[in-house]
Design a protein around this motif. Sequence first.
Motif, short mmCIF file in Angstrom:
data_model
loop_
_atom_site.label_atom_id
_atom_site.label_comp_id
_atom_site.label_asym_id
_atom_site.label_seq_id
_atom_site.Cartn_x
_atom_site.Cartn_y
_atom_site.Cartn_z
N TRP A 144 69.49 -7.96 -36.51
CA TRP A 144 70.18 -8.77 -35.52
C TRP A 144 70.32 -10.19 -36.07
O TRP A 144 69.44 -10.68 -36.77
N VAL A 145 71.44 -10.82 -35.76
CA VAL A 145 71.66 -12.21 -36.15
C VAL A 145 71.85 -13.03 -34.88
O VAL A 145 72.29 -12.50 -33.86
N THR A 146 71.54 -14.29 -34.95
CA THR A 146 71.60 -15.14 -33.76
C THR A 146 72.17 -16.50 -34.08
O THR A 146 72.18 -16.92 -35.25
N ASP A 147 72.63 -17.17 -33.04
CA ASP A 147 73.16 -18.51 -33.20
C ASP A 147 72.93 -19.27 -31.90
O ASP A 147 72.88 -18.68 -30.82
N LEU A 148 72.81 -20.56 -32.02
CA LEU A 148 72.67 -21.45 -30.87
C LEU A 148 73.82 -22.43 -30.95
O LEU A 148 73.98 -23.13 -31.95
N THR A 149 74.67 -22.47 -29.92
CA THR A 149 75.88 -23.27 -29.95
C THR A 149 75.95 -24.20 -28.74
O THR A 149 75.63 -23.77 -27.63
N LEU A 195 64.89 -20.90 -24.39
CA LEU A 195 66.23 -20.32 -24.37
C LEU A 195 66.34 -19.18 -25.38
O LEU A 195 66.80 -18.09 -25.06
N VAL A 196 65.89 -19.43 -26.58
CA VAL A 196 65.98 -18.43 -27.65
C VAL A 196 65.09 -17.23 -27.35
O VAL A 196 65.50 -16.07 -27.52
N ASN A 212 64.54 -22.23 -39.87
CA ASN A 212 65.62 -23.16 -40.23
C ASN A 212 66.34 -23.62 -38.99
O ASN A 212 66.49 -22.85 -38.04
N THR A 213 66.80 -24.83 -38.99
CA THR A 213 67.68 -25.33 -37.92
C THR A 213 68.93 -25.84 -38.56
O THR A 213 68.96 -26.16 -39.74
N HIS A 214 69.98 -25.92 -37.75
CA HIS A 214 71.26 -26.40 -38.28
C HIS A 214 71.15 -27.86 -38.65
O HIS A 214 70.54 -28.63 -37.94
N TRP A 227 74.12 -25.07 -23.63
CA TRP A 227 73.72 -24.38 -24.85
C TRP A 227 73.82 -22.88 -24.66
O TRP A 227 73.39 -22.35 -23.64
N LEU A 228 74.42 -22.22 -25.63
CA LEU A 228 74.59 -20.78 -25.62
C LEU A 228 73.79 -20.18 -26.77
O LEU A 228 74.00 -20.53 -27.92
N SER A 229 72.89 -19.28 -26.43
CA SER A 229 72.12 -18.54 -27.42
C SER A 229 72.63 -17.11 -27.39
O SER A 229 72.69 -16.50 -26.31
N ALA A 230 73.01 -16.57 -28.53
CA ALA A 230 73.55 -15.21 -28.59
C ALA A 230 72.91 -14.44 -29.73
O ALA A 230 72.63 -15.00 -30.79
N ILE A 231 72.69 -13.16 -29.51
CA ILE A 231 72.15 -12.26 -30.53
C ILE A 231 73.16 -11.14 -30.73
O ILE A 231 73.63 -10.54 -29.76
#
Length: 191
Positions: free
Chosen positions: A120-125, A160-161, A188-190, A135-139
């Motif tokens: 699974w990959v995830t992102d926080l936007t 949230l995550v 890691n963080t962006h 903030w949107l957290s998606a997997i």
Amino acid sequence: MGVEHVLRELHIPSTTYYRWRRAESEPCERRRRHVELTDRIRKVHDESGGVYGSPRVHAVLKREDVHVGRKRAERLMRQAGLAGISPRRGKGLTRRDPDAELAPDLVERDFTTPVPNRLWVTDLTMIATEEGPLWLSAIRDAFSRRVVAWETSARADADLVLTTLEYALASREVTPASSFTMPTTAANTHP
């Protein structure tokens, strides 16, 4: 003293003066076009929640077959007091600590998998809204590329995550493999 006398003293043709006066009440085609473009630019900017800068506004106008140059759109936005926001330049956003130890790359940059629920990959936007950032957290499952779970919050924090991960695990009825161990280093963080 009349206008004609002043114009004569200043060596200005009367036609120039009357053309200038007429332009105040009847703007030329270019000025009318500026007003129309500025109104359209303002609408695109407002529809983006005040986020879009001139490059994105210009791209939207181009997609809608509105013929305007990039520099002209930029100038009209500036004159109208419109500006986009750039989250990278803002304060309070997450930054990676240059001295922190990086988390290990467990998949070695290979984001493909032959079976579902293996990777699974995830992102926080951040999504700009009129009420502030959302903030949107998606997997996403790397196999099907479908979103497994998502969650929104006014704050970008671990809760949230983790909530998103809990929803993903519940929706897929997945239990972590016995051979899987969580890395103990910071994630890691962006930048």
